[in-house]
Structures are given as structure tokens and as C-alpha cells.
Design an enzyme around this catalytic site. Structure first.
Site, PDB file in Angstrom:
ATOM      1  N   ARG A  14       0.832  -1.206   0.000  1.00 49.73           N
ATOM      2  CA  ARG A  14       0.000   0.000   0.000  1.00 49.73           C
ATOM      3  C   ARG A  14       0.867   1.256   0.000  1.00 49.73           C
ATOM      4  O   ARG A  14       1.791   1.388   0.800  1.00 49.73           O
ATOM      5  CB  ARG A  14      -0.911   0.007   1.228  1.00 49.73           C
ATOM      6  CG  ARG A  14      -1.944   1.140   1.225  1.00 49.73           C
ATOM      7  CD  ARG A  14      -2.842   1.086   2.448  1.00 49.73           C
ATOM      8  NE  ARG A  14      -3.481  -0.212   2.592  1.00 49.73           N
ATOM      9  CZ  ARG A  14      -4.577  -0.599   1.941  1.00 49.73           C
ATOM     10  NH1 ARG A  14      -5.144   0.233   1.062  1.00 49.73           N
ATOM     11  NH2 ARG A  14      -5.105  -1.790   2.150  1.00 49.73           N
ATOM     12  N   GLU A  37      -0.299  -7.714  -3.947  1.00 48.19           N
ATOM     13  CA  GLU A  37      -1.477  -6.846  -4.060  1.00 48.19           C
ATOM     14  C   GLU A  37      -1.047  -5.388  -4.014  1.00 48.19           C
ATOM     15  O   GLU A  37      -0.353  -4.974  -3.085  1.00 48.19           O
ATOM     16  CB  GLU A  37      -2.441  -7.141  -2.906  1.00 48.19           C
ATOM     17  CG  GLU A  37      -3.576  -6.149  -2.756  1.00 48.19           C
ATOM     18  CD  GLU A  37      -4.300  -6.286  -1.424  1.00 48.19           C
ATOM     19  OE1 GLU A  37      -4.915  -5.296  -0.996  1.00 48.19           O
ATOM     20  OE2 GLU A  37      -4.256  -7.373  -0.813  1.00 48.19           O
ATOM     21  N   THR A  66      -8.302  -2.997  -2.403  1.00 47.43           N
ATOM     22  CA  THR A  66      -9.214  -1.872  -2.219  1.00 47.43           C
ATOM     23  C   THR A  66     -10.005  -1.624  -3.504  1.00 47.43           C
ATOM     24  O   THR A  66     -10.200  -0.487  -3.932  1.00 47.43           O
ATOM     25  CB  THR A  66      -8.462  -0.598  -1.760  1.00 47.43           C
ATOM     26  OG1 THR A  66      -7.452  -0.960  -0.802  1.00 47.43           O
ATOM     27  CG2 THR A  66      -9.406   0.370  -1.074  1.00 47.43           C
ATOM     28  N   LYS A 126     -10.979 -12.954   2.989  1.00 48.92           N
ATOM     29  CA  LYS A 126     -10.075 -12.352   3.968  1.00 48.92           C
ATOM     30  C   LYS A 126     -10.916 -11.843   5.134  1.00 48.92           C
ATOM     31  O   LYS A 126     -11.963 -11.223   4.933  1.00 48.92           O
ATOM     32  CB  LYS A 126      -9.226 -11.238   3.355  1.00 48.92           C
ATOM     33  CG  LYS A 126      -9.919  -9.901   3.165  1.00 48.92           C
ATOM     34  CD  LYS A 126      -8.924  -8.821   2.741  1.00 48.92           C
ATOM     35  CE  LYS A 126      -9.548  -7.437   2.772  1.00 48.92           C
ATOM     36  NZ  LYS A 126      -8.614  -6.381   2.352  1.00 48.92           N
ATOM     37  N   GLY A 156      -2.953  -6.547  11.187  1.00 51.13           N
ATOM     38  CA  GLY A 156      -2.273  -6.833  12.440  1.00 51.13           C
ATOM     39  C   GLY A 156      -1.439  -8.090  12.457  1.00 51.13           C
ATOM     40  O   GLY A 156      -0.999  -8.529  13.526  1.00 51.13           O
ATOM     41  N   GLY A 176       0.429  -6.315   5.428  1.00 53.45           N
ATOM     42  CA  GLY A 176       0.467  -4.917   5.060  1.00 53.45           C
ATOM     43  C   GLY A 176       1.619  -4.159   5.683  1.00 53.45           C
ATOM     44  O   GLY A 176       2.779  -4.323   5.304  1.00 53.45           O
ATOM     45  N   SER A 177       1.307  -3.340   6.687  1.00 53.92           N
ATOM     46  CA  SER A 177       2.290  -2.382   7.191  1.00 53.92           C
ATOM     47  C   SER A 177       3.491  -3.025   7.869  1.00 53.92           C
ATOM     48  O   SER A 177       4.549  -2.401   7.967  1.00 53.92           O
ATOM     49  CB  SER A 177       1.618  -1.403   8.155  1.00 53.92           C
ATOM     50  OG  SER A 177       1.038  -2.088   9.252  1.00 53.92           O
TER      51      SER A 177
END
Length: 205
Positions: A14, A37, A66, A126, A156, A176-177
Site C-alpha cells: 500500500r 497486491e 481496495t 479475507k 495486524g 500490510g504495514s
């Protein structure tokens, strides 16, 4: 349908820009990932995704996240996108993507949402945001879902807690992050990707 890649971990990049996309995607693929993704709230995704498909489409399942509208699915199909990930259940988005032969992994949080997605043709689910529900919630939800549907924890997930989600019945996770934050170095991405691959392999031993 069982998940179709060898490693059921989705690299969520992202915020990545076209200038850095190929280097970071190359880093996660070199680490062992084969599903990527690019969320559509990333800058200039219309440039990044086709470039990634051209460079790595034969090595990994390249997709978009998204995805909110059917017309976005149309555009992504023209780019050669193979994976559609959504934060919500939009039946027409799912049906449109399935019609193009794409793999669809929509976000859901309840049994009603999960079965609505499956009725529309989703091949995977998901659970989002997973951190708000916890592994035991997913374990309970899995009990009523078809056994051949791959369920991914998203939100998370870290190398340190990945095993908890696998133990709860998840096929894998969307990362993700903790894998990638906008602007980080390729070296950091490679390091985190390797940590996730190691954690997954240890979790399924």
C-alpha cells in the site's frame, strides 16, 4: 477451491509508487512470495500494476486491493491483473472479476458476509480487520465455512504472531504495514519478507 499459489501469503504494498514498485515486488518474490497486491489507493496504480504484470506476471499472482467498483475490475482486467482483493462485499465486483477468470478474495467479518461473497463466486475470503476479532473468532467462523475455502487473516499480522492465525485455521495471511510501509527501503522490504516466509514455514511444519 484451494489457494492456487505455493505460498499463501499476500504482499500488500500500500502506498507504493511506480518508480519503486518493481524493486520492492522483486524483493518479495525473491524472498519466496508469489502473490502481490497493489491497493488502488496507492499513487498512480494505473502505472504500477501493468508494469508489475509485465515484469512478474509469470512468476506471481499479481493483483489489486481496495477494489470497490465493477468498472475498476474492467480496467484491471485490461491490465492483465489476476487477483482482486476488496475490503467489503460487493457482489457485482466479485461476479465481474470471476467472469474475467480472476481470483477474488473479498473482505468480510461475519458468516452472513462470508456466505454472500461465496454465493457471488469468491474463491477465497479475507477476515478484516483480523486484529479486531482475534484467532479464536476466525476458528469459530471457519467451522461453518466450506472446508476448501482459503481464509486469510488481514490486519495486524506480524512474523511473531503469524503462527496463531495458521493454528486458527487460516490458509495464510495478507501482510500490510509490517511488511511494507510507503517510502521504506528495498532492503527493509526484503528483510521483512524473509521473516514472514520463515515464520510461515515454521508454523506449518
Amino acid at each position: 477451491m484451494q489457494w492456487q499459489t505455493k505460498l499463501p501469503l499476500i504482499a500488500i504494498l500500500r502506498g507504493i509508487t511506480p518508480d519503486e514498485a518493481l524493486a520492492h515486488v522483486g524483493a518479495v518474490i525473491d524472498a519466496g512470495f508469489d502473490a502481490v497486491e497493489i491497493p488502488l489507493n496507492s499513487p498512480q496504480w494505473e502505472q504500477s500494476i501493468p508494469a508489475i504484470v509485465d515484469a512478474y506476471g509469470d512468476k506471481a499472482l499479481i493483483g489489486a486491493g481496495t477494489v470497490l467498483k465493477p468498472e475498476q475490475v474492467d480496467a484491471l482486467a485490461r491490465m492483465g491483473c489476476q487477483l482482486i482483493v476488496t475490503p467489503n462485499i460487493h457482489s457485482e465486483v466479485i461476479r465481474r472479476a470471476v467472469g474475467y477468470g480472476m481470483t477474488v478474495c473479498p473482505g468480510c467479518a461475519t458468516a452472513t458476509e462470508a456466505f454472500t461473497a461465496l454465493e457471488a463466486g469468491a474463491q477465497a475470503l479475507k477476515i478484516f480487520p483480523s486484529s479486531a476479532f482475534g484467532p479464536q473468532y476466525i476458528k469459530a467462523l471457519k467451522a461453518v465455512l466450506p472446508s476448501d475455502i482459503a481464509v486469510f487473516a488481514v490486519g495486524g499480522v506480524t512474523p511473531e504472531n503469524l503462527a496463531q492465525w495458521i493454528d486458527a485455521g487460516c490458509a495464510g495471511a495478507g501482510l500490510g504495514s509490517d511488511l511494507y510501509r510507503a517510502g521504506q527501503s528495498v532492503e527493509r522490504t526484503a528483510q521483512q519478507a524473509a521473516a514472514f516466509v520463515k515464520a510461515y514455514r515454521e508454523a506449518v511444519q
